[in-house]
Design an enzyme around this catalytic site. Sequence first.
Site, PDB file in Angstrom:
ATOM      1  N   GLY A 268       0.837  -1.199   0.000  1.00  8.48           N
ATOM      2  CA  GLY A 268       0.000   0.000   0.000  1.00  8.48           C
ATOM      3  C   GLY A 268       0.872   1.249   0.000  1.00  8.48           C
ATOM      4  O   GLY A 268       2.097   1.169   0.031  1.00  8.48           O
ATOM      5  N   GLU A 293      -0.729  -1.916  -7.010  1.00 11.64           N
ATOM      6  CA  GLU A 293      -1.516  -0.883  -7.695  1.00 11.64           C
ATOM      7  C   GLU A 293      -0.796   0.453  -7.791  1.00 11.64           C
ATOM      8  O   GLU A 293      -1.227   1.323  -8.532  1.00 11.64           O
ATOM      9  CB  GLU A 293      -2.891  -0.714  -7.038  1.00 11.64           C
ATOM     10  CG  GLU A 293      -2.818  -0.233  -5.604  1.00 11.64           C
ATOM     11  CD  GLU A 293      -4.181  -0.030  -4.979  1.00 11.64           C
ATOM     12  OE1 GLU A 293      -5.123  -0.761  -5.329  1.00 11.64           O
ATOM     13  OE2 GLU A 293      -4.303   0.861  -4.129  1.00 11.64           O
ATOM     14  N   ASN A 383      -9.463   8.081   4.172  1.00  6.60           N
ATOM     15  CA  ASN A 383      -9.323   8.062   2.708  1.00  6.60           C
ATOM     16  C   ASN A 383     -10.400   7.180   2.075  1.00  6.60           C
ATOM     17  O   ASN A 383     -11.290   7.662   1.397  1.00  6.60           O
ATOM     18  CB  ASN A 383      -7.936   7.544   2.298  1.00  6.60           C
ATOM     19  CG  ASN A 383      -6.819   8.420   2.840  1.00  6.60           C
ATOM     20  OD1 ASN A 383      -6.895   9.641   2.806  1.00  6.60           O
ATOM     21  ND2 ASN A 383      -5.796   7.784   3.369  1.00  6.60           N
TER      22      ASN A 383
HETATM   23  O1  0RQ Z   1      -3.611  11.506  10.658  1.00  3.81           O
HETATM   24  O2  0RQ Z   1      -1.941  12.928   9.562  1.00  3.81           O
HETATM   25  O3  0RQ Z   1      -3.947  13.905  10.727  1.00  3.81           O
HETATM   26  O4  0RQ Z   1      -2.096  12.831  12.059  1.00  3.81           O
HETATM   27  O5  0RQ Z   1      -4.563   8.625  10.302  1.00  3.81           O
HETATM   28  O6  0RQ Z   1      -1.996   7.685   9.564  1.00  3.81           O
HETATM   29  O7  0RQ Z   1       0.017   6.787  10.662  1.00  3.81           O
HETATM   30  O8  0RQ Z   1       0.277   8.523   8.829  1.00  3.81           O
HETATM   31  O9  0RQ Z   1      -0.430   6.114   8.400  1.00  3.81           O
HETATM   32  O10 0RQ Z   1      -0.259   7.181   6.073  1.00  3.81           O
HETATM   33  O11 0RQ Z   1       0.015   4.689   6.509  1.00  3.81           O
HETATM   34  O12 0RQ Z   1      -2.222   5.797   6.688  1.00  3.81           O
HETATM   35  C1  0RQ Z   1      -5.011   3.410   7.081  1.00  3.81           C
HETATM   36  C2  0RQ Z   1      -5.104   5.846   6.597  1.00  3.81           C
HETATM   37  C3  0RQ Z   1      -2.927   4.732   7.238  1.00  3.81           C
HETATM   38  C4  0RQ Z   1      -3.914   4.279   4.999  1.00  3.81           C
HETATM   39  C5  0RQ Z   1      -4.259   4.570   6.493  1.00  3.81           C
HETATM   40  C6  0RQ Z   1      -4.437   8.924  11.701  1.00  3.81           C
HETATM   41  C7  0RQ Z   1      -3.036   9.461  11.829  1.00  3.81           C
HETATM   42  C8  0RQ Z   1      -2.897  10.277  10.555  1.00  3.81           C
HETATM   43  C9  0RQ Z   1      -2.722   8.532   8.720  1.00  3.81           C
HETATM   44  P1  0RQ Z   1      -2.833  12.921  10.760  1.00  3.81           P
HETATM   45  P2  0RQ Z   1      -0.446   7.352   9.388  1.00  3.81           P
HETATM   46  P3  0RQ Z   1      -0.637   5.969   6.823  1.00  3.81           P
HETATM   47  C10 0RQ Z   1      -3.274   0.548  -1.498  1.00  3.81           C
HETATM   48  C11 0RQ Z   1      -3.926   0.158  -0.249  1.00  3.81           C
HETATM   49  C12 0RQ Z   1      -6.669   2.331   3.167  1.00  3.81           C
HETATM   50  C13 0RQ Z   1      -6.370   2.178   1.696  1.00  3.81           C
HETATM   51  C14 0RQ Z   1      -5.337   1.149   1.417  1.00  3.81           C
HETATM   52  C15 0RQ Z   1      -5.137   4.036   4.138  1.00  3.81           C
HETATM   53  C16 0RQ Z   1      -3.649   9.429   9.552  1.00  3.81           C
HETATM   54  O13 0RQ Z   1      -3.091   3.150   4.943  1.00  3.81           O
HETATM   55  O14 0RQ Z   1      -5.754   4.971   3.670  1.00  3.81           O
HETATM   56  O15 0RQ Z   1      -4.904   0.378   2.249  1.00  3.81           O
HETATM   57  N1  0RQ Z   1      -5.506   2.743   3.926  1.00  3.81           N
HETATM   58  N2  0RQ Z   1      -4.937   1.103   0.184  1.00  3.81           N
HETATM   59  O16 0RQ Z   1      -2.901  10.237  12.996  1.00  3.81           O
HETATM   60  C17 0RQ Z   1      -7.437   7.826  14.724  1.00  3.81           C
HETATM   61  C18 0RQ Z   1      -6.354   5.762  14.869  1.00  3.81           C
HETATM   62  C19 0RQ Z   1      -5.421   6.228  13.880  1.00  3.81           C
HETATM   63  C20 0RQ Z   1      -5.607   7.514  13.370  1.00  3.81           C
HETATM   64  C21 0RQ Z   1      -3.873   6.584  12.419  1.00  3.81           C
HETATM   65  N3  0RQ Z   1      -6.251   4.542  15.373  1.00  3.81           N
HETATM   66  N4  0RQ Z   1      -7.337   6.588  15.242  1.00  3.81           N
HETATM   67  N5  0RQ Z   1      -6.599   8.316  13.782  1.00  3.81           N
HETATM   68  N6  0RQ Z   1      -4.624   7.701  12.477  1.00  3.81           N
HETATM   69  N7  0RQ Z   1      -4.346   5.668  13.270  1.00  3.81           N
HETATM   70  C22 0RQ Z   1      -3.208   2.061  -1.818  1.00  3.81           C
HETATM   71  C23 0RQ Z   1      -4.478   2.593  -2.459  1.00  3.81           C
HETATM   72  O17 0RQ Z   1      -5.504   2.033  -2.379  1.00  3.81           O
HETATM   73  C24 0RQ Z   1      -4.411   3.861  -3.246  1.00  3.81           C
END
Ligand code: 0RQ
Length: 502
Positions: A268, A293, A383
Amino acid sequence: TGLRILDRTLARRVMSAAEAAEQIGPGETVGFSGFTGAGHPKAVPAALARRMRAAHERGEEFRVQAWTGASTAPDLDGVLAEAHGLSKRLPYNGDPLLRRQINSGEVEYVDVHLSHVAQHSWFGFYGGLDVAVVEVAAVLPNGLLVPTSSVGNNKTWLENADRVILEVNSWQPRGFEGFHDIYYGTRLPPQRAPIQLTTPMQRIGDPYLRVDPAKVVAVVETDHPDRNTPLRPVDDDSRAMADLLVDFLRHEVRNDRLHRSLLPLQAGVGNVANAVLAGLQESEFEHLTAYTETIQDGLLDLLDSGKLIGVSSTSFGLSEEGARRFNDDIHHYKGRILLRPQEISNHPEVVRRLGLIAINGMVEADIYGNVNSTHVAGSSIVNGIGGSGDFARNAYLNFFVSASTAKNGAISSIVPFVSHVDHTEHDVQVVITEQGLADLRGLSPRARARKIIDRCAHPDYRDRLADYFERAQRERPDAMHTPHLLGEALSWHRSYVETGHM
Ligand code: 0RQ
């Protein structure tokens, strides 16, 4: 025009972005190219946004439904959101302003598995498509289109839209010709046949997109870069998670469950994924392949070092430096990178057959292994599910990775019960935080809970999770399969919403 638009009929449709945007009307549905900030149209959306603002100033409604491949960029989602020009959006969004409008209820958002979008459009599940706005690198003399840095749903938008607007972007290397594999063999059930793709780099389609020239109402010339998001340096937590993951792969090789060249990788987007790719760079694994992807900088590094022999994807998601590296030396990558439509890059049939190793981020996991990838405290979208569901459920092996806390420790990423479910306990195999790794394969729910609490939870939250689990087991001796305290299961999230801390 001479160099990029070689078809005489289409060359006559060249006009300004403003004139092209006149072809899109209020209430229409528009299918845009674009996936992870690559290959989206750069000029028509801004021109459309200007039209919308002018209409709003006159007191008239002007909003559209927008379909894309995945996330786009400030010059597409950003400008349309700023103009309050979106009524509905699918299937994945990463734009901060649009996210606020979705969460405030202004914009309807349909969060769909990325592999489903093209077929749902064909099935008619979303209604008709009025206009396609698609970026290309060139129009050949016979009208065939050379795609750019993403394929996404472009094939489907070009086929299903009533009218087509092409943006020919000369920032995109002309050398993109030959990097794409557009599969034209999909049919609707019950006429479907197997997709004959058995190795990641196999070609099963054409290098070009097709369009009915009679539908092309405008061709716009642009010269504008992709989004090219800067990469964050790899932090300690990400490195720790990457090390755990690479060690686990070693463990699988030792136990004869994986070969030394592993299986095709899917990673991802984001920090952790990039750290994992960097970890593989330093590992002993070789002759790797990827069936994914998005091509991040880390995959280019692996190609450059020779660790990776080929990547199949639907898009790029490079930093500015990564894009320069690729564009300046594009011929070096030919034959080692293939871009496919997202219905093929993410296709469950193909993912299952190839046996992917899927690595995706998460927001939170619960003690039984349900994973939430999309929502904060149950209700606000981050997202979207993206491709994570397509890959995880059908992979040979899947990993979900996240730091064990968020917001400076105010939130535990391991909770009694996830506040939203994207990947169910039936799908999730390995959970990794910087604290440790929980291999959930073949475990019952209670065995999973012990392992996740023990290995993955942050020490600040571990005892409270263990206490929840203990009390849940005592509460109802006749309900011991997946013990829960129903009145308390979401209390951690309620506490976060009310006090800012779990
Ligand atoms: O928010 O930037 O406002 O502080 O979520 O978290 O830790 O920067 O992690 O960039 O890897 O994103 C799941 C969103 C993780 C992403 C997700 C808050 C955290 C931060 C981002 P801020 P990090 P990442 C192929 C696969 C779904 C799509 C997918 C995602 C923000 O991996 O969109 O997998 N996945 N696609 O502070 C509240 C919690 C939190 C939280 C993190 N437990 N509660 N907020 N955050 N954990 C790619 C595509 O499909 C295109």
